[in-house]
Write an enzyme that holds these catalytic residues in place. Structure first.
Site, PDB file in Angstrom:
ATOM      1  N   ASN A 108      11.111   8.046 -23.281  1.00 19.82           N
ATOM      2  CA  ASN A 108      11.465   9.467 -23.371  1.00 19.82           C
ATOM      3  C   ASN A 108      11.568   9.850 -24.838  1.00 19.82           C
ATOM      4  OD1 ASN A 108      12.521  12.074 -22.566  1.00 19.82           O
ATOM      5  ND2 ASN A 108      14.552  11.328 -23.151  1.00 19.82           N
ATOM      6  N   HIS A 110      13.533  12.366 -27.341  1.00 18.72           N
ATOM      7  CA  HIS A 110      14.752  13.175 -27.350  1.00 18.72           C
ATOM      8  C   HIS A 110      14.954  13.729 -28.757  1.00 18.72           C
ATOM      9  CE1 HIS A 110      18.672  14.534 -26.070  1.00 18.72           C
ATOM     10  NE2 HIS A 110      19.168  14.047 -27.195  1.00 18.72           N
ATOM     11  N   SER A 137      14.209  10.820 -31.452  1.00 24.65           N
ATOM     12  CA  SER A 137      14.223   9.417 -31.049  1.00 24.65           C
ATOM     13  C   SER A 137      13.326   9.226 -29.839  1.00 24.65           C
ATOM     14  CB  SER A 137      15.643   8.984 -30.646  1.00 24.65           C
ATOM     15  OG  SER A 137      16.586   9.255 -31.656  1.00 24.65           O
ATOM     16  N   ASP A 146      19.798   9.593 -21.713  1.00 20.57           N
ATOM     17  CA  ASP A 146      19.496   9.482 -23.148  1.00 20.57           C
ATOM     18  C   ASP A 146      20.188   8.266 -23.763  1.00 20.57           C
ATOM     19  OD1 ASP A 146      17.957  11.832 -23.054  1.00 20.57           O
ATOM     20  OD2 ASP A 146      19.725  13.072 -23.389  1.00 20.57           O
TER      21      ASP A 146
HETATM   22  C1  GRF Z   1      10.785  18.570 -27.305  1.00 19.13           C
HETATM   23  O1  GRF Z   1      11.558  19.007 -28.357  1.00 19.13           O
HETATM   24  C2  GRF Z   1      11.364  17.332 -26.698  1.00 19.13           C
HETATM   25  O2  GRF Z   1      11.914  16.479 -27.635  1.00 19.13           O
HETATM   26  C3  GRF Z   1      12.436  17.939 -25.844  1.00 19.13           C
HETATM   27  O3  GRF Z   1      11.848  19.061 -25.272  1.00 19.13           O
HETATM   28  C4  GRF Z   1      10.853  19.553 -26.146  1.00 19.13           C
HETATM   29  C5  GRF Z   1       9.572  19.605 -25.373  1.00 19.13           C
HETATM   30  O4  GRF Z   1       8.596  20.316 -26.052  1.00 19.13           O
HETATM   31  N1  GRF Z   1      12.988  17.002 -24.917  1.00 19.13           N
HETATM   32  P1  GRF Z   1       7.093  20.312 -25.506  1.00 19.13           P
HETATM   33  O5  GRF Z   1       7.129  20.800 -24.063  1.00 19.13           O
HETATM   34  O6  GRF Z   1       6.553  18.927 -25.623  1.00 19.13           O
HETATM   35  O7  GRF Z   1       6.379  21.293 -26.381  1.00 19.13           O
END
Ligand code: GRF
Length: 220
Positions: A108, A110, A137, A146
């Site tokens: 994932n 984050h 991360s 997370d």
């Molecule tokens: C990213 O910032 C990711 O880290 C978070 O949600 C956002 C997703 O953006 N969990 P995208 O849909 O990949 O443009």
């Protein structure tokens, strides 16, 4: 044959786009076999369809509870033949029983320097805390939200003019380098889950890798 990868995303899909771009540049030798979402309108599904990748949209409201939804979703992912699973902006908590077979094969991204700021509103929370730096991360997914072992991080300085939106925008290009770099390590089996934790080149990974200024991880 390349490792088969499924991606789950709830939103616009810029991280998915970064994965596809890395693959197209020949930097990420994987086969994307499925992009799934809990939101039928997710931009990520449109991106996948345009790229010729099978898509799946399941609406949680059609299921009696989280576990039933997640078991169905993960059964469909398994049926796609995926060996690895990437959460790229997937905004749902996943039931522990459904995810258990994927521990060690699911990562994932984050938007915080974990273990700081698990959950939502990470940019706001970093600003409110007066942090000097922020980042993203990539971690293995475990039943703890997370909370799985962090594989790699990208860091940046918080600037005077940053608000929540600007910080999120400035972080995004780093996310787009970090996620393909980690997936590449996992796909090549340089990074593996052995027993109860990650190993890099056969050695326990005790501290997170740091994305360098050149956009590469030290292990590459
Ligand atoms: C990213 O910032 C990711 O880290 C978070 O949600 C956002 C997703 O953006 N969990 P995208 O849909 O990949 O443009």
């Amino acid at each position: 044959m390349h490792p088969r990868v499924a991606v789950l995303a709830s939103g616009r899909g810029s991280n998915l786009a970064a994965l596809l771009a890395a693959r197209d540049r020949g930097e990420l030798p994987v086969d994307f076999v499925l992009v799934g979402s809990d939101k039928a309108t997710a931009g990520a599904l449109q991106l996948a369809a345009t790229a010729g990748i099978p898509t799946l949209a399941l609406d949680p409201r059609n299921y009696p509870d989280r576990r039933t939804f997640d078991l169905e979703l993960f059964a469909r992912i398994a049926a796609s033949g995926a060996e690895l699973l990437v959460l790229a902006g997937y905004m749902r908590i996943i039931d522990g029983e459904a995810l258990r077979p994927w521990v060690g094969r699911m990562i994932n991204i984050h938007p915080s320097l974990l273990p700081k700021y698990r959950g939502l509103h990470t940019h706001r929370r970093a600003l409110e805390a007066g942090d000097l730096e922020h980042g993203a991360s990539v971690h293995f997914v475990t039943a703890e939200l997370d909370g799985g072992p962090v594989i790699a991080q990208a860091r940046m300085a918080i600037e005077a003019g940053d608000d929540e939106h600007r910080l999120a925008q400035r972080l995004l290009p780093l996310e787009h380098r970090l996620l393909p770099a980690v997936l590449r390590l996992l796909a090549s089996q340089q990074l593996q889950w052995v027993g109860d934790g990650p190993r890099l080149d056969g050695q326990p990974l005790l501290t997170a890798l740091q994305l360098g200024a050149h956009g590469l991880l030290p292990a590459e």
